[in-house]
Design a protein around this motif. Structure first.
Motif: not given
Ligand code: ZN
Length: 385
Positions: A279-297
């Motif tokens: 999530e932090m890497a995506y924030l730094r690159s301005g990438h649109r966020q993925l759903l929290h639970g999708a990443k956790v799974g």
């Protein structure tokens, strides 16, 4: 047999030194038509001025009906439709918080109702906390286990921080509304629950190898919630009534377990650290966020593969823990089983499907333990060992 939410609350209150039942949201309604109980509750609490926090979608899903029911009761309501950022996402950042805070002041609001999923709850719980107002939860999607949380993850100048806020004094989870949520959000909720396989392992690992505080009764409640979701993976994937009820109750039970402990050990281990890192890497690159639970799974499947691989390669050979760690690890399914469950529930099951690059994943596997240095996990033990 899994526990009802009432049983979960009763069990968790027994183990609490103080506060007991009063520490949990009351009432805690999970039922068809739960939203129709809100106006009566608000009237009973004596709130004459109320704010609803929603976004354009959740206003249609729940906000409009709430507003109408409350006005019928003579309650003055101001709804804040939290606006999306420049990328089109509604995020819990300073702009969203201030937007809601200004409306709370303008309306002289006596309480805040969050009508939405995780992000709207974070905005509302922090704005309510800052304004010194009670906060009531009306979830619109079974997407995360954080509805009852007392902390709010917020974006401040693009960086993510978690700050103290307040938990909801009451929850009205209307299953008729939750069933209409986009399928990807329910799949994400399932991913957040599946992550308990590795978070429960890491919690036990931390208690065995580093003396971290552990409560077997709380671990069991979280595990039962997880296993109920696993049994209903297919029902959740096809949006069946029973599946979405089980998922909603499991997410709330997991949240209550964290609330009872005052920390997130049972529900957040190395899989969450990977998710935060991405999530932090995506924030730094301005990438649109993925759903929290999708990443956790997906992170859960990757961590399971990593841990099982380390174990097979002889990790902790000669250490007094090897046997205990092996016994606990045997409770974590292999990654192919976990990926199969994610697919059944309709979510991404691989890094590729999720959209996380191999290079970022490799980096996160060696660095993600640093995002939460107050937590001892097997990933951290391996990386620092
Ligand atoms: Zn989570």
């Amino acid at each position: 047999m899994s526990l009802s939410l009432n049983e979960v609350v009763a069990r968790l209150s027994e183990g609490m030194e103080q506060g007991g039942k009063g520490a949990f949201p009351d009432p805690l309604v999970v039922a068809d038509g739960a939203i129709r109980q809100v106006p009566e509750y608000i009237a009973k609490r004596g709130f004459g001025n109320l704010s609803i926090a929603a976004d354009a979608n959740t206003y249609e899903a729940a906000g409009r009906e709430l507003e109408a029911g409350l006005r019928e009761r003579g309650v003055k309501v101001l709804t804040t439709i939290v606006l999306p950022n420049s990328q089109g996402d509604v995020v819990a950042d300073e702009a969203s918080v201030v937007q809601l805070l200004m409306d709370l002041q303008r309306n002289n609001s006596q309480a805040v109702v969050a009508a939405g999923a995780g992000t709207l709850h974070d905005i509302a719980r922090y704005a309510a906390y800052t304004a010194g107002l009670p906060f009531i939860s009306v979830p619109t999607a079974p997407s995360v286990d954080g509805f009852t949380s007392k902390g709010a993850p917020l974006l401040l100048r693009g960086d993510k921080i978690t700050v103290p806020a307040i938990g909801p004094e009451a929850i009205f989870a209307d299953l008729a509304i939750l069933r209409l949520a986009p399928a990807a959000l329910a799949a994400a909720g399932f991913g957040d629950m599946l992550g308990k396989y590795t978070s429960l392992f890491d919690w036990k690992f931390g208690s065995v190898t580093a003396g971290e505080p552990y409560r077997a009764d709380v671990a069991e409640i979280t595990e039962q919630a997880l296993l109920a979701c696993v049994r209903h993976a297919e029902d959740i994937g096809r949006g069946a009534e029973e599946g979405l009820r089980v998922l909603t109750e499991a997410l709330i039970a997991s949240g209550l377990a964290m609330l009872a402990l005052g920390h997130s050990h049972p529900a957040s281990g190395a899989e969450h650290h990977l998710s935060h890192y991405w999530e932090m890497a995506y924030l730094r690159s301005g990438h649109r966020q993925l759903l929290h639970g999708a990443k956790v799974g997906v992170a859960c499947a990757e961590i399971a593969a990593h841990y099982h691989g380390l174990w097979s390669a002889g990790m902790f050979a000669g250490s007094p823990w090897r046997e205990a760690v092996g016994r606990e690890l045997a409770r974590v399914p292999g990654d192919s089983v976990l990926r199969g469950l994610l697919r059944k529930a309709g979510g991404p099951s691989t890094l590729e499907e999720l959209g996380v690059e191999e290079e970022l994943f490799k980096r996160s596997l060696s660095e993600a333990h640093q995002v939460r240095l107050n937590r001892w996990t097997m990933l951290r033990a391996v990386n620092e060992g």
